[in-house]
Each structure stands twice: as structure tokens, then as C-alpha cells.
Enzyme design. Structure first.
Site, PDB file in Angstrom:
ATOM      1  CD  GLU B 240      -1.491   2.134   2.093  1.00 53.01           C
ATOM      2  OE1 GLU B 240      -1.010   3.084   1.444  1.00 53.01           O
ATOM      3  OE2 GLU B 240      -1.598   2.101   3.308  1.00 53.01           O
ATOM      4  CB  CYS B 276      -0.600   6.542   2.699  1.00 52.65           C
ATOM      5  SG  CYS B 276      -1.643   5.706   3.876  1.00 52.65           S
TER       6      CYS B 276
END
Lengths: 498, 498
Positions: B240, B276
Site C-alpha cells: 500500500e 498516505c
């Protein structure tokens, strides 16, 4: 201008040819698929069911013509091919039913709480899928086979690559599919097809292609996977590849060795051994003459084998040589004919010490070839099984009483390294049902959790999107409160039926 | 003998060090995980729930000590870190509940028919999982974060790689986890940890490791993914990675520009922009002074930013330079301090023509930096959104009335290229619930269908096996008729609740 030439395996003569797609043609076909993608994605599963029904009907309507053409190019025989065409039609209908049932969308909603927002998660189609069908199942795993059926059912346009081993059939199937889809009201671009090696390479690198389905050899599948991994935007490649598919006999099963030997021979020579689920290795207790018995069963059955292509026939022959170099010896061999692309059917035997890392015996030999390895103890069999590559299938042969003392251990051992375990049942048939798994650990499949057969085949071609704090009218239609597709769902963690 | 050195971001001083794992130590830790794998896989979800509860309890019991240590190494602040530790404990419990619910096993049974065999399909744990946690969430996405919690819940041992940016905390967390697991009766080897860059590389190449979970940069994630792809037996890497995470304002939303600007600044500067899910790009209608308003909001908030590492601080600074070279200009900048690893917080503006293929503006700039791009028409905004990389999140800002005429188009546009869509809600928070999706199209995630947060996180660490014609006593325990785990299931195509 190049063309893909089709041959008759029974004689090796040329059967015809189809012009290869030019680069601009490939781009145009992908562009049409890309343009159709949003519209295809927005249709309901019931609409897409009509499209898949139309393709299935067209297959059945053209059965005799298609079977003749397929038999000319593959030599698989009219009976087998007729059954396989019927299967392909049934698969198209099955995947449509799976889509209509709606679990593949995995609709999940969380009500907002004091600390968490409203979330609605639903799967969305990936977009255009490239499909590379198999040589050995021109209908079931071909350009209108499982991959195409499940991708269309999931709401993705498909661009198929015609298989060179039956390119005339592919061209005809493509025309029938396009006509059926157009008549059923599907957008232009829902199905397209390209021809030629270069066209296939281009297809995988076209930015608008979002996933690849492949059925075939390890060399072919891993080549496409590497190609996709070099894209700017990497896409998933679902490659279902050939494997050894071990079978292991328990000590007690030697009570029925002759029955087992006959069943094993029938399974590994079915379709000239050209099944990705062919059991290529039989582990048997030493001291019961199993290898010799398998050899006798082969001699008794005396099957003849015409292979799909010259390359496959040659690889089957050199594969036997490699197995001998790897420490196996030939137990029985039926002679090939000198017409067309014939191959020997061969049983070999090898000591269990030959199953070491790097051994050729650990790799598939595609064709009517199998190796019997005799083990001295069940512990040795467990160790030998641990040396094998990941497989699509693994078979455990018991004494058939249901109380075989070694069955449980061997079943749990093979399950660690296979996608499907069959017990007292040969693996060559693959039912297209809800619980089927036709995929396994690398290198059986490039994505070990995926399957190309069975209801879960659709899962490969969707991805989830969560919508946070999104008013109902702006959610994707199937996720709205009105529930137009009547979907099963999970609400605040609890499953609810449709 | 090398060591991983820990620093205090507030001053740049050395905080301590941990010796790097030697190659033999890494092998031993993996070997222990591999030995434990069958036993871990055979435990019931309720047993594993006790293990995860024990780790959660230990985190909470050592809260003050852990928060102090984490704050020393990350400078994320005690309040934020206390909340994150509480979150990590709750996540451990959540994934255990998901496992106990049992849908992750996807139990599916087909009764035999005249033409098809009995099939039972159930997911099995993959085996040892390597976890590379994130720098920016030492608890929530760290060595005991989502990846570890979901892998353990799914029945896989975990070998974590300590993060160099908070290696002291990792070492302490690892000790607590091992102690908690041992006390709760988990097999030795259920959790292990390695330290050092070389140890991380070795971990991914160890044959017994069956999957990798990673949270971090695109460079780091793709490097591990390439490494795994070069293995003899390729394994899935669930990376990810960082992305731009666009936000787009509808024309009508300009009625509340000052509120939007303040919200955007709060979101992109949260945690010094080290999320993120940080929205790095705001597409706004031209002619409403949005860029200037965002600049004013930044000046008013005047956040200070201490970065996790020297490297991240430097990359944030050079990232701003690259954005300027790419055609953006600085609208507002708050000065960094000269102590430790401080960074400017920066708002830039760029014309929509700067969003072309290859532009630096399309890539993430990790840190408290965002770009405002003004568009001339909604069509231009849609085109610009089509140029962006796949993102974890995408945000649509509407006029808040629920009738904004452009909301539906922009929501469906961003949904094509993101894993989570937020509407009138900033994306920086990620709830750990059933419907969460924290993953998106490449390069947001290496596997676009996967998520590292939410109930589906377990799905990454299992694979299906179908058992054909297998007597009930030889099926895996949870698949047997006695139904010891009380699983929801699909029987002959119909969902049944537990």
C-alpha cells in the site's frame, strides 16, 4: 503482411489461415472496448445475462459447423468437442447466473457512528480484459470460454487473442459472439478479437487493458505476466498454467492396484494427455508392482495420441527424453503413428530420490506421459510431496473403505500445495460450479487465490471502491437504498440475504 | 556488525540503536514461523482471538511507556500517539472478530449431481507473512498494525521487519507481542521480528515466506514487489503505497470556499502531511481565488512540521522544488524551524496544463505540501482527473445541498481511479470497519483488489482449496458437517447464515 496458419493435426496439412491484426487494428479494437467499458459496467447483471444467453444460443445453433471446424484444427474428436461445446454454452449461462445472484459485488455498508463515517463498499468492473485462451479446450477454455464468460458477466468488455492452434475456429467464434451481442443490444466493443503473436504482445501493453486472463503453459503465462509487470500501470495477470498434479496411493490402496492403474491410465491419456489437470505423477508404495501394473494397463488400453500442434508433439517426445535423463526409465510405451502430429503414450518409473530440487521430474510433461515413483514409507511420500511445485490438483487414492489410516495425513499434506484435492476420484474433469477452484500455488497460477473456473472466477475482474459520506443518489446504482439489483449484502457487519 | 540507529526528529540527536539481525538469525526466525504455521492454521478463530486480545491488552497496559518511546522517535505528539495506540488495540480486536464471524473462509459446498462431484471449497491460511510497517503510523500501521493483526487473525504466523525510523519502539513492541502470545498459549514462532535493511531483503526471499504486507513509499513497495517476483516461487506482495489523492471542488462549492480551504489545509498538514491518504492536489474552479484562499488558510493556521526522518524532511523540500520546476508556483509557505527535521508547509498553484503525462505534479510529495490547480470548465476537470495516477482516495467537494448538479459526474469520474471516494469529507482518517477499502489502482496498491484496512484485509492471507469427493472426516475441521466454527456458507449456490 503476416498471417496465422492453421494445420490439421491428423495429417500435418495446412487447413487455412487468418491474417494477423495490424498494430493500428489492435489499437482500434482496444479503443472500442475502452469506449464500451463504462456502458458495459453500468448494465445490470440481468441485461448481461441476455447477452451471455445469446452467445450460448449461437454456439448451440452452430454446433455441427463449429465441431467440424474444431475437429479439423485440433483432432480432439467430434464426440468430445460436441460435449465441450455444450459445456461452453452452459458455462456462459452459469456465470450470468452468478452475476445475477450478486454476491460478487460484495456490497457492504457501515452506518455512521460517533467516530466513524458512513461507508458503502461495492465492487466495480475493472474495464477491458484481454483473454488468451487455451489450445486444448477450444470451446471450454477458448476465446468464448471461462475467462471471457466470467469477465463479461462481471461487466468487463473482452478482447480475446485468437489461439494459433485453432485460429479458424477462433475467427468464427468471434464473429458469432459479435453478432449475438449486437442482436442482444450490447454496446459495440463489448467483445473484440485480435490475431497474431505481435498483436497479443501489444494487447497486454495497451494502457486501456485492465487485466489479463490466460490459460496455457508456464512459459507463455509467465511471459505475459512479466510483460504486464513492465507496464507503467501494472495490471493483474491471471495465468492458469500447467503443473505436475501429483496423485498418491496410500499403502492400503494397493489392495486395488489394478483398478487404480486402469483409472490412472484413463485419466492421464484423456484427450492425449492434453489437460492442465492431467495427473503426471503417481506416488505408490514400493513392493506392490504398481509401476508394472500401470504399464500393463497402458498396454491393454493402447491409446493412440494425436497432439494439438507439432510443437506439443515434439515437446512430449523430448519431455520423455528429459525424464529419462532425470533418472526415470520407460516402463511401457505405445507406438506413435507416422501420420500427422502423433505422440507416444508413455509410462515411466523413477526412484523417489529422483524427486530432488531442480529435477525435471518436478515439472509438467504436457501430453500422454506419466511417471510412477515408488516410496518406501509414508514419511518418504510426505517428504517427496513437499518437493513438488504448486499444482492445480492433487489426488489421494485410498482403500475406499473410508477408514484408510493414512488418508487424512496425505490429504492435508497435498492440500498445502494444490488448489483442488480429489479423493478416490481422478482430477481431469473440472466442474463449473459454485465451489470449484481451478487455480493453485505458484506456478500453477500466477495469482494463487484466484480461479478461472467456478463462481469465484468473476472476482478476478472487479475491484472494491468504498464511498464515504456519500448521499444515496450519488452512489453507484446497485448500492443505492432502492436496491434495484436485489443484492445480498453485509450491513454493519451482519450478512443479509437478498 | 551493523546496527540500526534511532534518532529524535525534534533535535536530530541519536536516541539509541538496535543490532541488525544476522542472516542466520533471520533464517532461524523464519524457520520458527514456518514450523508454527500448521499449528497456527489449525487453531480456531476463537483461539486466535484470545491471542490478539492478549496483544491488545499488553499495548494498553504499556501505553505511557510506548507513547513516550514513540514520540521520542517520531515526534508525532503524545496526544496523537495515544489515540493511535488505542486504535491499534481496537484493530487487533476487530480483525479477531472478523475471523470469528467466519465469512473470510468463504465456505462453499456443492452437492454431487449426476454429472458433477461433491465439492467443498474453503480458504486456508497462506503460511508465514512478512510485514513491513509504515514510518508514519508506528502503532496503527506498524509491526503490530493492520497487516500483522489481519494476518494473525487469518491464521498466518508473522515475521515483521522493524522500521528504521522507530526501531526502539519496534523492538519493544515485538517483545511485548511475543510475551503476550506465549502467555496466551500461541505456538513459539507465531510472531517474530527482524532488524536491518539486509534482513528485510532476506525475509522477502526466504522460501518459507508466503506473502508480504507493506505500507510505505512507491519506491520501497515496488522494490519489494520486484524482489518477490524474482523468487523461484513467486509470492503475492500487498504493498500500500503513497499517492496524490486528488480532491475536486464542484463549481457550486465555491460558495463556501473559505470553509473548504480551511478544511483542506487541516487535512493536508495533519501529522505534518505524513499520511498516505493526504490530499495532495485540489482541483478548483478558476476565477474564485481558491488558491489564494488556501494560501491564506495556511498562513492563518501556521502549522509547524517536524518530519519523521531526515530523508523525509529533505524529500519534502526537494519535492517542492520539483513541483516548481514542473510548472507550479508557491502561493504560501510557513517557515521551518532550524531545529531537528523540520519542513516548510507549502501551498502551490499550477495551471491545469501542468497536469500532463510525466509531470511531477502527478506524483505524491510526501509531507505538508499541496498543489491547487484551477480548471476552466468541468470538462477540463474531468480530463485532468483522467491524467492522474491511481490513488488510495479521491474527494469531491460539493455545495453541501445534496443537489449539486456536478457531483454525480465528478464522483463517478474519480471512482474509476481510486479505492475510496469521500464526499464533503476529507480523506485523512481511515476507519477500520467492515466496509473500508484502503487500497486502489496501481500504483496506490500493488494488488488493486486488496485492502490493508477493513474486514477484507484478511482475504489477502488465505487461498481457496476445493476438496472433491472427500469424505467428511478428511475435510479440514471447519468444513466438516459438525460445523465446529459455526460458519456462514453457500450451499448449492445459496447463501446461508451461520
Amino acid at each position: 503482411m503476416t498471417a496465422t496458419v492453421s494445420f490439421r493435426p491428423t495429417t500435418g496439412e495446412r487447413a487455412g489461415s487468418v491474417r494477423d491484426s495490424l498494430p493500428g487494428e489492435v489499437s482500434d479494437i482496444v479503443e472500442r472496448a475502452s469506449s464500451a467499458a463504462p456502458e458495459v459496467a453500468a448494465t445490470s447483471p440481468r441485461e448481461r445475462q441476455l447477452w451471455l444467453e445469446a452467445i450460448a444460443e449461437s454456439l448451440l445453433d452452430h454446433r455441427d459447423e463449429l465441431v467440424r471446424l474444431a475437429d479439423c484444427e485440433t483432432a480432439l474428436g467430434q464426440e468430445r468437442l460436441t460435449g465441450e461445446l455444450t459445456r461452453a454454452a452452459a458455462q456462459l449461462r452459469f456465470y450470468a447466473e452468478v452475476a445475477v445472484e450478486g454476491s460478487y459485488l460484495d456490497l457492504t455498508t457501515d452506518s455512521p457512528t460517533a467516530t466513524t463515517p458512513a461507508l458503502v463498499r461495492i465492487n466495480q468492473p475493472l474495464g477491458p480484459v484481454a483473454v488468451f485462451g487455451a489450445s486444448n479446450f477450444p470451446f471450454g477454455f477458448g476465446v468464448l470460454g471461462n475467462d471471457t464468460a466470467s469477465a463479461l458477466a462481471a461487466g468487463c468488455p473482452v478482447v480475446a487473442k485468437a489461439h494459433p492452434a485453432h485460429v479458424l475456429l477462433c475467427a468464427r467464434l468471434g464473429d458469432l459472439a459479435r453478432d449475438a451481442l449486437a442482436t442482444a443490444g450490447a454496446p459495440a466493443g463489448t467483445f473484440g478479437q485480435v490475431v497474431g503473436f505481435d498483436a497479443g504482445v501489444q494487447l497486454v501493453t495497451e494502457p486501456a487493458i485492465r487485466a489479463v486472463g490466460f490459460t496455457g503453459s508456464q512459459a507463455g503465462g509467465t511471459a505475459l505476466w512479466r510483460l504486464a509487470n513492465e507496464r507503467d500501470v501494472v495490471i493483474p495477470v491471471f495465468a492458469e498454467m500447467g503443473t505436475v498434479n501429483p496423485a498418491v496411493m496410500t499403502p492400503a490402496s494397493t489392495a486395488r492396484t489394478s483398478e487404480v492403474a486402469a483409472g490412472f491410465v484413463a485419466s492421464f491419456t484423456l484427450g492425449s494427455g492434453q489437460f492442465c489437470t492431467k495427473p503426471g505423477l503417481l506416488l505408490a508404495p514400493a513392493g506392490h508392482g504398481v509401476a508394472a501394473e500401470v504399464g500393463r494397463a497402458l498396454a491393454a488400453a493402447a491409446p493412440s495420441a494425436t497432439m494439438l500442434t507439432r510443437g506439443i508433439a515434439e515437446a512430449a517426445s523430448t519431455g520423455v527424453d528429459a525424464l529419462v535423463e532425470g533418472g526415470a526409465e520407460v516402463v511401457a510405451r505405445t507406438g506413435r503413428s507416422d501420420k500427422g502430429w502423433s505422440a507416444d503414450t508413455v509410462v515411466l518409473a523413477a526412484p523417489s530420490t529422483a524427486l530432488h530440487v531442480g529435477s525435471r521430474l518436478l515439472e509438467e510433461c504436457f501430453g500422454p506421459v506419466a511417471v510412477v515413483v515408488e516410496y518406501a514409507s509414508v514419511d518418504e511420500a510426505v517428504l517427496a510431496l513437499g518437493q513438488l511445485q504448486g499444482s492445480l490438483t492433487a489426488t489421494v487414492v485410498t482403500d475406499g473403505t473410508g477408514t484408510d489410516p493414512h488418508a487424512a495425513l496425505l490429504i492435508s499434506t497435498v492440500a498445502r500445495n494444490a488448489g483442488r484435492v480429489t479423493v478416490d476420484d481422478w482430477p481431469t474433469g473440472v466442474a463449473w460450479t459454485w465451489a470449484q477452484q481451478h487455480g493453485g500455488p505458484w506456478p500453477a497460477t500466477s495469482a494463487p487465490g484466484s480461479t478461472s473456473v467456478g463462481a469465484a472466477a468473476l472476482d478476478r475482474f472487479v475491484r472494491p471502491v468504498s464511498y464515504q459520506s456519500t448521499p444515496d443518489p450519488w452512489l453507484p446504482e446497485p448500492a443505492r437504498a432502492a436496491d434495484p439489483w436485489r443484492l445480498p449484502r453485509r450491513v454493519d457487519g451482519r450478512l443479509e440475504l437478498a
